[in-house]
Design an enzyme around this catalytic site. Structure first.
Site, PDB file in Angstrom:
ATOM      1  N   PRO A  23       7.143 -35.179  58.141  1.00  0.00           N
ATOM      2  CG  PRO A  23       8.687 -34.915  59.846  1.00  0.00           C
ATOM      3  CD  PRO A  23       8.378 -35.795  58.676  1.00  0.00           C
ATOM      4  CG  ASN A  24       6.276 -30.164  60.758  1.00  0.00           C
ATOM      5  OD1 ASN A  24       5.325 -30.123  61.527  1.00  0.00           O
ATOM      6  ND2 ASN A  24       7.501 -30.436  61.152  1.00  0.00           N
ATOM      7  NE  ARG A  31       6.974 -26.151  57.557  1.00  0.00           N
ATOM      8  CZ  ARG A  31       7.815 -27.142  57.324  1.00  0.00           C
ATOM      9  NH1 ARG A  31       7.518 -28.068  56.435  1.00  0.00           N
ATOM     10  NH2 ARG A  31       8.936 -27.231  57.994  1.00  0.00           N
ATOM     11  CE1 TYR A  36      10.340 -25.894  53.425  1.00  0.00           C
ATOM     12  CE2 TYR A  36       9.210 -24.687  55.166  1.00  0.00           C
ATOM     13  CZ  TYR A  36      10.238 -25.508  54.753  1.00  0.00           C
ATOM     14  OH  TYR A  36      11.167 -25.971  55.651  1.00  0.00           O
ATOM     15  CG  ASN A  87      10.179 -33.012  51.452  1.00  0.00           C
ATOM     16  OD1 ASN A  87      10.929 -33.108  52.428  1.00  0.00           O
ATOM     17  ND2 ASN A  87       9.785 -31.859  50.957  1.00  0.00           N
ATOM     18  CB  ALA A  90      12.989 -31.955  60.418  1.00  0.00           C
ATOM     19  CD  GLU A 114      16.898 -36.647  51.450  1.00  0.00           C
ATOM     20  OE1 GLU A 114      17.200 -37.824  51.740  1.00  0.00           O
ATOM     21  OE2 GLU A 114      17.389 -35.661  52.039  1.00  0.00           O
ATOM     22  CG  HIS A 116      15.243 -31.537  51.312  1.00  0.00           C
ATOM     23  ND1 HIS A 116      14.548 -31.849  52.457  1.00  0.00           N
ATOM     24  CD2 HIS A 116      16.233 -32.458  51.197  1.00  0.00           C
ATOM     25  CE1 HIS A 116      15.099 -32.911  53.017  1.00  0.00           C
ATOM     26  NE2 HIS A 116      16.132 -33.304  52.274  1.00  0.00           N
ATOM     27  NE  ARG A 123      15.306 -23.332  55.355  1.00  0.00           N
ATOM     28  CZ  ARG A 123      14.216 -24.039  55.709  1.00  0.00           C
ATOM     29  NH1 ARG A 123      13.860 -25.105  55.013  1.00  0.00           N
ATOM     30  NH2 ARG A 123      13.509 -23.668  56.756  1.00  0.00           N
TER      31      ARG A 123
HETATM   32  C1  DQA Z   1      12.217 -29.510  53.807  1.00  0.00           C
HETATM   33  C2  DQA Z   1      13.507 -29.010  54.448  1.00  0.00           C
HETATM   34  C3  DQA Z   1      13.640 -29.516  55.888  1.00  0.00           C
HETATM   35  O1  DQA Z   1      14.816 -28.986  56.469  1.00  0.00           O
HETATM   36  C4  DQA Z   1      12.456 -29.070  56.716  1.00  0.00           C
HETATM   37  O2  DQA Z   1      12.560 -29.604  58.023  1.00  0.00           O
HETATM   38  C5  DQA Z   1      11.153 -29.387  56.089  1.00  0.00           C
HETATM   39  C6  DQA Z   1      10.997 -29.173  54.645  1.00  0.00           C
HETATM   40  C7  DQA Z   1      12.017 -28.927  52.393  1.00  0.00           C
HETATM   41  O3  DQA Z   1      11.176 -29.458  51.667  1.00  0.00           O
HETATM   42  O4  DQA Z   1      12.646 -27.930  52.039  1.00  0.00           O
HETATM   43  O5  DQA Z   1      10.203 -29.755  56.767  1.00  0.00           O
HETATM   44  O6  DQA Z   1      12.288 -30.932  53.678  1.00  0.00           O
END
Ligand code: DQA
Length: 169
Positions: A23-24, A31, A36, A87, A90, A114, A116, A123
């Site tokens: 998501p996102n 964003r 990021y 990735n 959240a 995984e 990030h 954070r």
């Molecule tokens: C993320 C880190 C997560 O905490 C966050 O919710 C994201 C992006 C990262 O790529 O740093 O959406 O996965």
């Protein structure tokens, strides 16, 4: 193309990796640039696909904002993928359903790394926990977009080890 180069490998032997985003992450590049960066999801997908080709692998890409769709995409790796670079956004912090899906396919010989982009440990406290990372081969966090290269190399290394241990499989 050099006949000895990895990309000269026959298509059937070429490892296939799913590059999966949660998501996102479709908003990458728009964003929160400070966290990021300005690279878009399409850029990440193109770079990772190009690196895959260099390394003799096929990378296919998918993204979803919904947990159920991500679980289905993880299950679908059973139809010919050798590994996953994921990735989960959240969902990494609380989705036991995704964790179970990753664990299930890992048990079938499809490892997941995984990623990030940000350093989740630097954070907010809720980001310090990943419920998905313990069932992954490993986790890369805080290396920005370069993390995808690290993850792809790592998962392909694992696939090569797995194949070497099971000739003819
Ligand atoms: C993320 C880190 C997560 O905490 C966050 O919710 C994201 C992006 C990262 O790529 O740093 O959406 O996965």
């Amino acid at each position: 193309m050099n006949a000895n180069s990895p990309s000269a490998a026959p298509a059937a032997a070429r490892p296939r990796v799913l590059l999966l985003h949660g998501p996102n992450l479709n908003l990458l590049g728009e964003r929160d640039h400070a966290t990021y960066g300005s690279t878009t999801l399409r850029d990440v997908e193109e770079r990772t696909t190009a690196l895959g080709l260099e390394l003799g692998a096929e990378v296919r890409c998918a993204q979803s904002n919904s947990e159920g769709a991500l679980i289905d995409l993880v299950h679908a790796t059973r139809s010919g993928d050798d590994g996953i670079v994921f990735n989960p956004g959240a969902y990494a912090h609380y989705s036991y359903a995704l964790r179970d899906a990753i664990e299930a396919v890992a048990g079938l010989g499809i490892p997941c790394v995984e990623v990030h982009i940000s350093n989740v440990h630097a954070r907010e406290p809720f980001r310090h926990t990943s419920v998905t990372a313990p069932v992954c081969q490993g986790m890369v966090s805080g290396h920005g977009i370069f993390g995808y290269e690290l993850a792809l190399r790592s998962v392909l290394h694992r696939v090569a080890e797995w194949r070497a241990a099971r000739p003819g499989a």
